[in-house]
Write a protein that holds these residues in place. Structure first.
Motif, PDB file in Angstrom:
ATOM      1  N   ARG A   1      50.918  40.810   9.018  1.00 53.25           N
ATOM      2  CA  ARG A   1      51.867  41.887   8.759  1.00 53.25           C
ATOM      3  C   ARG A   1      51.699  43.003   9.781  1.00 53.25           C
ATOM      4  O   ARG A   1      52.642  43.660  10.181  1.00 53.25           O
ATOM      5  N   ARG A   2      50.458  43.230  10.194  1.00 52.42           N
ATOM      6  CA  ARG A   2      50.183  44.309  11.128  1.00 52.42           C
ATOM      7  C   ARG A   2      50.209  43.822  12.574  1.00 52.42           C
ATOM      8  O   ARG A   2      50.684  44.530  13.463  1.00 52.42           O
ATOM      9  N   ASP A   3      49.698  42.601  12.808  1.00 53.47           N
ATOM     10  CA  ASP A   3      49.435  42.171  14.176  1.00 53.47           C
ATOM     11  C   ASP A   3      50.550  41.360  14.799  1.00 53.47           C
ATOM     12  O   ASP A   3      50.366  40.786  15.850  1.00 53.47           O
ATOM     13  N   GLN A   4      51.665  41.234  14.140  1.00 52.72           N
ATOM     14  CA  GLN A   4      52.719  40.380  14.665  1.00 52.72           C
ATOM     15  C   GLN A   4      54.023  41.164  14.709  1.00 52.72           C
ATOM     16  O   GLN A   4      54.267  42.011  13.854  1.00 52.72           O
ATOM     17  N   GLU A   5      54.825  40.864  15.735  1.00 55.92           N
ATOM     18  CA  GLU A   5      56.114  41.550  15.819  1.00 55.92           C
ATOM     19  C   GLU A   5      57.128  40.770  15.005  1.00 55.92           C
ATOM     20  O   GLU A   5      57.435  39.647  15.326  1.00 55.92           O
ATOM     21  N   LEU A   6      57.616  41.381  13.955  1.00 57.96           N
ATOM     22  CA  LEU A   6      58.634  40.744  13.133  1.00 57.96           C
ATOM     23  C   LEU A   6      59.651  41.792  12.733  1.00 57.96           C
ATOM     24  O   LEU A   6      59.302  42.961  12.591  1.00 57.96           O
ATOM     25  N   PRO A   7      60.896  41.401  12.562  1.00 56.14           N
ATOM     26  CA  PRO A   7      61.877  42.392  12.106  1.00 56.14           C
ATOM     27  C   PRO A   7      61.716  42.695  10.625  1.00 56.14           C
ATOM     28  O   PRO A   7      62.582  42.401   9.816  1.00 56.14           O
ATOM     29  N   MET A   8      60.595  43.236  10.269  1.00 55.10           N
ATOM     30  CA  MET A   8      60.351  43.651   8.885  1.00 55.10           C
ATOM     31  C   MET A   8      59.847  45.085   8.935  1.00 55.10           C
ATOM     32  O   MET A   8      59.637  45.635  10.010  1.00 55.10           O
ATOM     33  N   ALA A   9      59.620  45.687   7.782  1.00 57.32           N
ATOM     34  CA  ALA A   9      59.371  47.133   7.760  1.00 57.32           C
ATOM     35  C   ALA A   9      57.912  47.501   7.497  1.00 57.32           C
ATOM     36  O   ALA A   9      57.624  48.634   7.158  1.00 57.32           O
ATOM     37  N   TRP A  10      57.001  46.556   7.669  1.00 55.61           N
ATOM     38  CA  TRP A  10      55.609  46.886   7.345  1.00 55.61           C
ATOM     39  C   TRP A  10      55.063  47.985   8.255  1.00 55.61           C
ATOM     40  O   TRP A  10      54.248  48.778   7.840  1.00 55.61           O
ATOM     41  N   ASN A  11      55.539  47.988   9.517  1.00 53.93           N
ATOM     42  CA  ASN A  11      54.994  48.985  10.436  1.00 53.93           C
ATOM     43  C   ASN A  11      55.540  50.383  10.168  1.00 53.93           C
ATOM     44  O   ASN A  11      55.170  51.317  10.844  1.00 53.93           O
ATOM     45  N   LYS A  12      56.418  50.523   9.185  1.00 58.57           N
ATOM     46  CA  LYS A  12      56.917  51.859   8.861  1.00 58.57           C
ATOM     47  C   LYS A  12      56.095  52.510   7.753  1.00 58.57           C
ATOM     48  O   LYS A  12      56.387  53.628   7.342  1.00 58.57           O
ATOM     49  N   ALA A  13      55.122  51.794   7.250  1.00 61.98           N
ATOM     50  CA  ALA A  13      54.273  52.376   6.206  1.00 61.98           C
ATOM     51  C   ALA A  13      52.849  52.470   6.729  1.00 61.98           C
ATOM     52  O   ALA A  13      52.467  51.786   7.676  1.00 61.98           O
ATOM     53  N   ASP A  14      52.101  53.337   6.092  1.00 61.73           N
ATOM     54  CA  ASP A  14      50.720  53.532   6.512  1.00 61.73           C
ATOM     55  C   ASP A  14      49.818  52.844   5.496  1.00 61.73           C
ATOM     56  O   ASP A  14      49.793  53.228   4.327  1.00 61.73           O
ATOM     57  N   TRP A  15      49.141  51.798   5.919  1.00 62.44           N
ATOM     58  CA  TRP A  15      48.297  51.066   4.977  1.00 62.44           C
ATOM     59  C   TRP A  15      47.125  50.454   5.722  1.00 62.44           C
ATOM     60  O   TRP A  15      47.047  50.501   6.943  1.00 62.44           O
ATOM     61  N   LYS A  16      46.248  49.873   4.974  1.00 57.34           N
ATOM     62  CA  LYS A  16      44.969  49.451   5.507  1.00 57.34           C
ATOM     63  C   LYS A  16      44.816  47.955   5.321  1.00 57.34           C
ATOM     64  O   LYS A  16      45.285  47.408   4.328  1.00 57.34           O
ATOM     65  N   VAL A  17      44.152  47.307   6.251  1.00 58.89           N
ATOM     66  CA  VAL A  17      43.807  45.895   6.067  1.00 58.89           C
ATOM     67  C   VAL A  17      42.344  45.851   5.640  1.00 58.89           C
ATOM     68  O   VAL A  17      41.476  46.339   6.358  1.00 58.89           O
ATOM     69  N   TRP A  18      42.098  45.290   4.478  1.00 62.71           N
ATOM     70  CA  TRP A  18      40.733  45.274   3.957  1.00 62.71           C
ATOM     71  C   TRP A  18      40.041  43.983   4.368  1.00 62.71           C
ATOM     72  O   TRP A  18      40.630  42.909   4.310  1.00 62.71           O
ATOM     73  N   THR A  19      38.810  44.121   4.756  1.00 66.60           N
ATOM     74  CA  THR A  19      37.997  42.932   5.027  1.00 66.60           C
ATOM     75  C   THR A  19      36.663  43.100   4.334  1.00 66.60           C
ATOM     76  O   THR A  19      36.332  44.176   3.830  1.00 66.60           O
ATOM     77  N   HIS A  20      35.929  42.029   4.278  1.00 62.88           N
ATOM     78  CA  HIS A  20      34.624  42.037   3.624  1.00 62.88           C
ATOM     79  C   HIS A  20      33.708  41.159   4.466  1.00 62.88           C
ATOM     80  O   HIS A  20      34.123  40.081   4.881  1.00 62.88           O
ATOM     81  N   PRO A  21      32.500  41.596   4.755  1.00 60.90           N
ATOM     82  CA  PRO A  21      31.671  40.804   5.659  1.00 60.90           C
ATOM     83  C   PRO A  21      30.986  39.597   5.021  1.00 60.90           C
ATOM     84  O   PRO A  21      30.505  38.731   5.740  1.00 60.90           O
ATOM     85  N   ASP A  22      30.939  39.505   3.686  1.00 61.79           N
ATOM     86  CA  ASP A  22      30.077  38.504   3.057  1.00 61.79           C
ATOM     87  C   ASP A  22      30.619  37.086   3.131  1.00 61.79           C
ATOM     88  O   ASP A  22      29.873  36.138   3.308  1.00 61.79           O
ATOM     89  N   GLY A  23      31.921  36.914   2.936  1.00 59.18           N
ATOM     90  CA  GLY A  23      32.503  35.579   2.975  1.00 59.18           C
ATOM     91  C   GLY A  23      32.249  34.741   1.741  1.00 59.18           C
ATOM     92  O   GLY A  23      32.514  33.546   1.734  1.00 59.18           O
ATOM     93  N   ASP A  24      31.741  35.339   0.680  1.00 59.53           N
ATOM     94  CA  ASP A  24      31.485  34.550  -0.534  1.00 59.53           C
ATOM     95  C   ASP A  24      32.652  34.706  -1.527  1.00 59.53           C
ATOM     96  O   ASP A  24      33.661  35.331  -1.226  1.00 59.53           O
ATOM     97  N   SER A  25      32.484  34.090  -2.693  1.00 60.94           N
ATOM     98  CA  SER A  25      33.577  34.113  -3.669  1.00 60.94           C
ATOM     99  C   SER A  25      33.899  35.534  -4.085  1.00 60.94           C
ATOM    100  O   SER A  25      35.063  35.900  -4.255  1.00 60.94           O
TER     101      SER A  25
END
Lengths: 184, 390, 228
Positions: free
Chosen positions: B254-278
């Motif tokens: 949603r953030r890293d790709q150019e698409l004709p959608m409106a995600w880049n008009k909002a301010d939001w965060k991409v969450w990640t987690h380092p553990d990789g577990d369930s």
């Protein structure tokens, strides 16, 4: 219950038994596709609350169930499992086919891997149309089934008569008992 | 703190090794455990055959295909608008999100772009279907791990979102609302205020789930350190969505790709987690629902005026060419490779669904785990059968 | 506590332009990337295509299929997206919308490949991506009459299931694949469904129900009669 088998149950007693049976349906959820979520909404959500109709949606196995709801697309690979499930259920047993796919194949009518209707494998009592049907539609299907159970001749049911699939398609036939109905 | 993850994993491996020694000493016989094809605790009809040694899985093999409906063949005999109706049913919990990449691919081939208002409303509905999808995951997660209460919460609050989708599109489940060149209709009156209220409710729901489930000690001990997927393995298997981000890969289409959608008009965060577990996978999903409510809230403020449908011919013929469009769907990357030969219907459509790749890691992941962890791992990977089998 | 790696969105991307400009737009990012790929692969690349602000395609020779995967992986394309096949034969059954009682109409059966061309009826197509930059490349390869090609399992572990699926749907073999069992269909299923000459029997044995739609409804008939 030898009396029931021989069909010699007095009529008032039959009505009493039927009343009891219709309000204590243990339903086995055979959720396959999209409809499974709507079935889950009907059976598991506080908004639709199927238990107020006297339906208990949590039997431990098909061997303890009176009713099975086949909800979703039946594929040729799944068909033997459904047949086996039906054979495992004790008599008297009822089947609700939920959704277009289980009724007739639905949007996959021309697919090479989809069974065109679960009634090709097992007899169906109530068809609930929709893609997917709303939870209210499934509840109406259950109410129609309960009406049907109330008007049933228990002896015939126990002997396995009246489980034959028939092609009647109006809601009023629920009053007569023994024929499949379609929710409109 | 990757230290914690490492320590947990080492402890887990040590425990497994100890168990294996016991098994060797006792000369236990192996057994084969069959789970499915239909199981109340799975989302649909996945069958898993696991060879067990005591409590441990020696190898496990998921057997898919119980929901194979032949989508890719069926798209070849349908026209573009008919395909939209069909692809709704791939990932049936977030059905609107399935339509969007296909429509975008067709629009790309035709050289049409939807008006700004349609793009905006598409994004709002996309995020609403993500909320409807993932909120049910959060409830179902509890059921699979033995806590029944969260599912009632999830079904209660999900209904509000479904009501919104129904108000806008006419369908609770399968809207079939997207058209090539825009949308079928504009938003109904009162939709914006109602949506704002529902988003508030959903944020409360997220807080409740966090309290009920994620703060629960039993839940944590059942999910922490279970089913760890390292970053490079996740990429190799093509995992996407929250499963990938839970392994520490900061990549969101949603953030890293150019698409004709409106995600880049909002301010939001991409969450990640380092553990990789369930636990990480579930936690990332919970945060994503929160972010989605924020995206919807912001987009509601800035809906541009104008038409919702571009000018397209009545009978749609897509010019020759090939196009690939993928979006970040609730389950992960969902893409369509559309090959057109200038006909009313596509020549070939390859549907790249997220769950298919996500679940292909299962044989690798289940090697050596304990039997109760099978359910935890499958629950946290979050698949939908229609999305695997298509 | 655990740390949260998070990042605000880095930049606002422009919407992809579909304006019809007179000269073809250039895409420097993808052009440079394609030069890097073709440089690394050398003679294995038979054809390549870059569509500006869209995507990249290359077609490689069948012998170099496995090394292509390895090279791309070393170039940073570590994310495996999908692998599948295409049957370029035009369907001998059309859309299955004709009346089955009528004689079948003549159909053009010339094979016409898509982007980056090709020489055979079957092609395998795979897509790999660079994480973070979201640049992806579609790799095509011709499948000759031996109907087999090297497996990518040892390169991208995720290719395992995709190759099984392709084998089941198209009948294309993968040399070195550990286990090409059927994935979806029962093992006694005959035919390869995604080949164009596999018929959808339901469409052949009965008329397409869409035909019914164009028949006038009973009410319409009466109105027409009154009007005329």
């Amino acid at each position: 219950m030898g009396l029931v088998d021989r069909g010699r149950l007095p009529k008032p007693l039959t009505s009493l038994f039927n009343l009891g049976r219709s309000y204590s349906l243990w339903v086995y959820q055979w959720g396959l596709a999209c409809c499974a979520i709507e079935m889950g909404a009907a059976f598991g959500s506080p908004r639709y609350d199927v238990m107020r109709l006297g339906v208990i949606p949590l039997p431990a196995s098909p061997r303890q169930a009176d009713l099975v709801v086949i909800s979703g697309t039946v594929t040729d690979k799944m068909a033997p499992a459904i047949k086996r499930l039906y054979e495992q259920m004790p008599e008297p047993k009822y089947v609700i086919s939920m959704g277009s796919c289980a009724n007739c194949g639905g949007p996959y009518w021309d697919s090479y891997s989809v069974t065109k209707g679960v009634d090709q494998i097992i007899p169906v009592d109530v068809y609930v149309p929709g893609c997917p049907p709303r939870p209210e539609a499934l509840l109406e299907g259950i109410v129609l089934l309960q009406q049907r159970i109330k008007n049933e001749d228990m002896g015939a049911r126990w002997r396995g008569e009246g489980t034959k699939p028939m092609n009647v398609v109006d809601g009023e036939s629920a009053e007569k008992g023994g024929v499949p109905v379609v929710v409109n | 703190m990757t230290m914690l993850g490492d320590r947990q994993q080492l402890a887990y491996i040590a425990a497994q090794a100890a168990d294996a020694r016991v098994n060797v000493e006792l000369e236990t016989e192996g057994m084969t455990l069959n789970i499915g094809p239909q199981h109340p605790a799975t989302h649909g009809t996945l069958r898993i055959i696991a060879r067990l040694d005591g409590e441990q899985v020696v190898w496990a093999e998921p057997s898919a295909g119980y929901m194979h409906r032949g989508y890719e063949k069926l798209t070849e005999v349908r026209t573009y608008p008919q395909v939209t109706a069909l692809v709704n049913r791939i990932d049936w919990l977030g059905s609107f999100a399935n339509e969007v990449p296909f429509i975008l691919a067709a629009e790309k081939l035709m050289g049409v772009e939807a008006p700004a208002r349609a793009q905006h409303i598409r994004t709002i509905l996309f995020e609403l279907s993500r909320i409807a999808n993932v909120s049910l995951f959060l409830g179902d997660l509890g059921v699979q791990l033995g806590a029944v209460t969260p599912v009632f919460f999830a079904f209660r609050d999900r209904e509000y979102v479904l009501n919104l989708i129904e108000a806008a599109t006419g369908g609770r489940f399968h809207p079939n609302f997207d058209r090539i060149g825009g949308l079928k209709d504009d938003l109904p009156a009162g939709f914006i205020d109602e949506t704002r209220m529902v988003m508030k409710k959903l944020r409360t729901f997220c807080d409740q789930i966090e309290d009920l489930l994620f703060g629960n000690e039993i839940f944590q001990s059942r999910t922490r350190g279970i089913g760890v997927i390292p970053k490079d393995v996740a990429l190799q298997y093509g995992l996407s969505g929250a499963n990938l981000r839970a392994s520490g890969v900061d990549w969101d289409l949603r953030r890293d790709q150019e698409l004709p959608m409106a995600w880049n008009k909002a301010d939001w965060k991409v969450w990640t987690h380092p553990d990789g577990d369930s636990f990480a996978r579930c936690w990332v999903r919970l945060q994503e629902v929160r972010e989605s409510t924020k995206i919807v809230d912001q987009l509601l403020d800035t809906i541009p005026s104008g038409p919702v449908m571009a000018k397209v011919p009545k009978i749609i013929k897509v010019p020759e060419g090939e196009a690939w469009v993928s979006t970040e769907n609730p389950l992960g990357e969902m893409g369509y490779y559309v090959v057109s030969q200038g006909d009313q219907g596509p020549f070939r459509v390859k549907i790249r669904s997220a769950s298919f790749n996500n679940i292909s890691i299962v044989p690798w992941l289940l090697k050596g785990v304990y039997v109760p962890d099978i359910i935890t791992i499958l629950a946290s990977l979050y698949f939908i059968l229609g999305d695997i089998d298509r | 506590m655990w740390s949260m790696v998070s990042r605000l969105k880095r930049e606002v991307f422009p919407l992809s332009s579909t304006d019809t400009t007179t000269e073809a737009p250039r895409d420097e990012r993808r052009d440079a990337e394609m030069a890097r790929i073709t440089g690394a692969l050398g003679a294995a690349v038979l054809d390549s295509l870059v569509k500006a602000n869209d995507d990249m395609w290359i077609r490689v020779s069948a012998d170099a299929w496995r090394t292509t995967g390895e090279t791309l992986k070393s170039l940073g394309y570590s994310y495996f997206c999908f692998l599948s096949g295409i049957d370029w034969l035009p369907s001998p059954f059309g859309k299955g919308e004709e009346d089955p009682t009528e004689p079948t109409p003549e159909r053009d059966s010339t094979i016409k490949q898509g982007y980056t061309g090709g020489a055979t009826r079957f092609q395998v197509i795979a897509r790999v991506m660079q994480p973070f930059t979201s640049l992806g490349v579609n790799i095509k390869v011709d499948i000759d009459d031996s109907m087999a090609i090297d497996s990518w399992c040892s390169v991208y572990a995720g290719a395992n299931w995709h190759e099984r699926e392709t084998h089941e749907m198209f009948g294309i073999g993968f040399n070195g694949h550990p286990d090409l069992r059927n994935m979806y269909l029962p093992s006694d299923f005959e035919g390869f469904p995604l080949r164009k000459d596999f018929p959808l029997l339901a469409r052949i044995v009965k008329p397409w129900p869409g035909i019914v739609d164009v028949e006038p409804l009973p009410g319409d008939d009466e109105q027409e009669g009154e009007a005329s």
